[in-house]
Scaffold this motif. Structure first.
Motif, PDB file in Angstrom:
ATOM      1  N   ALA A   1      35.649 -12.486  95.999  1.00  9.94           N
ATOM      2  CA  ALA A   1      34.533 -11.767  95.375  1.00  9.94           C
ATOM      3  C   ALA A   1      34.497 -10.332  95.885  1.00  9.94           C
ATOM      4  CB  ALA A   1      33.205 -12.473  95.668  1.00  9.94           C
ATOM      5  N   TYR A   2      34.424  -9.370  94.948  1.00 13.30           N
ATOM      6  CA  TYR A   2      34.345  -7.945  95.266  1.00 13.30           C
ATOM      7  C   TYR A   2      33.087  -7.387  94.608  1.00 13.30           C
ATOM      8  CZ  TYR A   2      39.170  -8.030  96.940  1.00 13.30           C
ATOM      9  OH  TYR A   2      40.323  -8.296  97.643  1.00 13.30           O
ATOM     10  N   TRP A   3      32.374  -6.558  95.353  1.00 13.26           N
ATOM     11  CA  TRP A   3      31.206  -5.882  94.788  1.00 13.26           C
ATOM     12  C   TRP A   3      31.648  -4.861  93.744  1.00 13.26           C
ATOM     13  CZ3 TRP A   3      26.766  -8.077  95.545  1.00 13.26           C
ATOM     14  CH2 TRP A   3      26.530  -8.783  96.717  1.00 13.26           C
ATOM     15  N   LYS A   4      31.008  -4.903  92.605  1.00 17.79           N
ATOM     16  CA  LYS A   4      31.362  -3.991  91.527  1.00 17.79           C
ATOM     17  C   LYS A   4      30.894  -2.582  91.854  1.00 17.79           C
ATOM     18  CE  LYS A   4      31.216  -7.424  87.813  1.00 17.79           C
ATOM     19  NZ  LYS A   4      30.560  -7.815  86.542  1.00 17.79           N
TER      20      LYS A   4
ATOM     21  N   ASN B   1      28.941  -2.505 101.109  1.00 16.93           N
ATOM     22  CA  ASN B   1      29.414  -1.343 100.352  1.00 16.93           C
ATOM     23  C   ASN B   1      29.985  -1.805  99.021  1.00 16.93           C
ATOM     24  OD1 ASN B   1      28.786   0.537 102.428  1.00 16.93           O
ATOM     25  ND2 ASN B   1      30.737   0.030 103.456  1.00 16.93           N
ATOM     26  N   ARG B   2      29.629  -1.082  97.991  1.00 16.96           N
ATOM     27  CA  ARG B   2      30.166  -1.407  96.684  1.00 16.96           C
ATOM     28  C   ARG B   2      31.688  -1.139  96.657  1.00 16.96           C
ATOM     29  NH1 ARG B   2      26.785  -2.373  92.473  1.00 16.96           N
ATOM     30  NH2 ARG B   2      24.540  -2.029  92.825  1.00 16.96           N
ATOM     31  N   GLY B   3      32.410  -1.978  95.899  1.00 19.20           N
ATOM     32  CA  GLY B   3      33.869  -1.819  95.783  1.00 19.20           C
ATOM     33  C   GLY B   3      34.646  -2.529  96.868  1.00 19.20           C
ATOM     34  N   GLU B   4      33.947  -3.180  97.824  1.00 15.59           N
ATOM     35  CA  GLU B   4      34.637  -3.859  98.911  1.00 15.59           C
ATOM     36  C   GLU B   4      34.497  -5.371  98.770  1.00 15.59           C
ATOM     37  OE1 GLU B   4      33.286  -2.401 102.643  1.00 15.59           O
ATOM     38  OE2 GLU B   4      34.160  -0.400 102.360  1.00 15.59           O
TER      39      GLU B   4
ATOM     40  N   GLN C   1      21.569   2.782 101.261  1.00 16.01           N
ATOM     41  CA  GLN C   1      22.187   4.039 100.862  1.00 16.01           C
ATOM     42  C   GLN C   1      22.758   3.918  99.454  1.00 16.01           C
ATOM     43  OE1 GLN C   1      22.048   6.731 102.733  1.00 16.01           O
ATOM     44  NE2 GLN C   1      21.315   5.806 104.656  1.00 16.01           N
ATOM     45  N   ALA C   2      23.096   5.088  98.926  1.00 19.66           N
ATOM     46  CA  ALA C   2      23.775   5.099  97.633  1.00 19.66           C
ATOM     47  C   ALA C   2      25.121   4.376  97.764  1.00 19.66           C
ATOM     48  CB  ALA C   2      23.984   6.526  97.162  1.00 19.66           C
ATOM     49  N   LEU C   3      25.537   3.692  96.716  1.00 21.18           N
ATOM     50  CA  LEU C   3      26.795   2.941  96.675  1.00 21.18           C
ATOM     51  C   LEU C   3      26.773   1.783  97.657  1.00 21.18           C
ATOM     52  CD1 LEU C   3      29.294   5.924  96.483  1.00 21.18           C
ATOM     53  CD2 LEU C   3      28.192   4.701  94.615  1.00 21.18           C
ATOM     54  N   GLN C   4      25.561   1.303  97.973  1.00 26.02           N
ATOM     55  CA  GLN C   4      25.403   0.112  98.799  1.00 26.02           C
ATOM     56  C   GLN C   4      24.506  -0.882  98.068  1.00 26.02           C
ATOM     57  OE1 GLN C   4      23.853   1.390 102.625  1.00 26.02           O
ATOM     58  NE2 GLN C   4      25.925   1.536 103.502  1.00 26.02           N
ATOM     59  N   ILE C   5      24.550  -2.095  98.578  1.00 21.63           N
ATOM     60  CA  ILE C   5      23.715  -3.148  98.015  1.00 21.63           C
ATOM     61  C   ILE C   5      23.279  -4.049  99.164  1.00 21.63           C
ATOM     62  CG2 ILE C   5      25.541  -4.840  97.532  1.00 21.63           C
ATOM     63  CD1 ILE C   5      24.108  -5.277  94.800  1.00 21.63           C
ATOM     64  N   GLY C   6      22.050  -4.604  99.084  1.00 19.63           N
ATOM     65  CA  GLY C   6      21.542  -5.434 100.162  1.00 19.63           C
ATOM     66  C   GLY C   6      21.109  -6.803  99.671  1.00 19.63           C
TER      67      GLY C   6
END
Length: 376
Positions: A95-98, A41-44, A7-12
């Motif tokens: 570490a936090y996802w940008k 999820n980005r930002g987490e 999804q948008a604002l996600q990364i795998g």
């Protein structure tokens, strides 16, 4: 094969047999059935990664998407999101996802603090962070408006503290704050068993009012200044009482307080204390001594009462003598005195019964005109 949608604002992240394979961005992706995809999820926070974080960061594409904060020993990091405090990060690698700036998601900023130092930098807003969540890392001391404090760092005097609230980081450096009340105080020296010059035992209670004037002398140069002042007052009381007999002490008890205050002034100045005034609250004698004093007092009062009674009796006798002399020289005064007593007697008589045998008129005539016959 299988399809995975990011999804948008996600990364795998794709792993195969426990090894990192590739990173997936937003969209649909085909992966082999033997591959496992972890979606974040980005930002987490990157929680429990399936691969060691240090090894994962060796891949440039993954490292570029992670915001890594390393907190050393004796450090903490304060995390802010768009200027608002979020949490405290302790030692370790976080570490936090940008997030993409255009996405409007979380944007983190960090302020690191060195806990090995005592002073808290001004960039940290303690007003909004105390008592939570920094209470576990900060020691707090409050000096009230009527107090002054002395700061000791590593058991050494550092400086005076005026009224206010003070914060220091918690670490292995000892920090102590001693406080003293600068208002006027009263010390009670009660139940002092003292012998007078004539060996009479009595129990005395005394009070003294003072205030702390020099904080350094009271808290730094001396230990337990109040106990030392108490002992000085005790010694002054014993010196004064031991130099007088019991009767002298009771006569001069008004001079006791000035003597004690003056005798203690020098010692009080060394302790940083200024004396105001003092006074005797009680002088208590033992039971047998009190009984003896009461007997003496009763004897004195009885003697005074006897003197007054004798004086009154003498004055009364003298008045009777003068009255008798006047009545002897003046027959009319005598007759008036008789009539006065007759009147007093008649006031106490409710009724009179008279039996007349014919001679009563002659008897009354003789009674009331007897004086007139004497004059002729």
């Amino acid at each position: 094969m299988k399809t995975v949608r990011i999804q948008a604002l996600q990364i795998g992240l794709v792993f195969k047999h426990g090894g990192y394979q590739k990173m997936l961005s937003t969209g649909n992706h085909w992966v082999w059935s033997s591959e496992t995809v972890y979606v974040y999820n980005r930002g987490e926070l990157l929680k429990n990664p399936p691969y060691d974080l240090a090894m994962l960061l060796e891949y440039p594409e993954v490292a570029a998407e992670l915001d890594v904060v390393e907190v050393k020993d004796n450090e903490i990091a304060l995390q802010y999101e768009n200027g608002l405090f979020q949490t405290v990060l302790q030692k370790g690698r976080h570490a936090y996802w940008k997030s993409e700036r255009r996405s409007g998601l979380k944007q983190y900023q960090y302020i690191k603090a060195d806990l090995s130092q005592l002073e808290i930098p001004g960039t940290i807003d303690l007003i909004s962070l105390m008592p939570q969540p920094l209470s576990a890392f900060v020691r707090t001391y409050t000096v009230e408006a009527h107090e002054q404090g002395v700061l000791f760092i590593d058991w050494k005097f550092d400086r005076l503290l005026s009224p206010g609230t003070y914060f220091w980081w918690k670490n292995n450096t000892p920090v102590h704050v001693l406080k003293v009340d600068t208002r006027q105080q009263q010390m009670e020296v009660s139940g002092q068993e003292i012998l007078t010059k004539d060996k009479a035992s009595l129990r005395l209670s005394f009070y003294i009012q003072y205030h702390v004037q020099d904080i350094i002398k009271a808290l730094v140069d001396n230990k337990d200044y109040d106990k030392q002042l108490y002992v000085s007052i005790q010694l002054a009381l014993r010196e004064y009482v031991g130099s007088l007999t019991l009767d002298e002490l009771l006569d001069k008890k008004g001079e006791l307080a000035p003597f004690v205050v003056n005798a203690t002034l020098a010692k009080a100045a060394e302790l940083g204390v200024k004396l105001r005034n003092g006074g005797v609250r009680d002088i208590i004698l033992p039971g047998d001594m009190r009984d003896i004093m009461n007997q003496v007092l009763m004897a004195e009062k009885k003697a005074q009462a006897n003197i007054i009674m004798r004086r009154e009796e003498t004055a009364s006798t003298r008045s009777l003598l003068n009255t008798a002399k006047l009545m002897e020289d003046n027959e009319m005064l005598w007759k008036l005195k008789e009539m006065e007593y007759v009147e007093k007697i008649s006031d106490k008589i409710s009724s009179i019964s008279v039996s007349n045998d014919g001679s009563m008129v002659d008897q009354l005539k003789q009674l009331f005109v007897r004086g007139r016959g004497r004059n002729t």
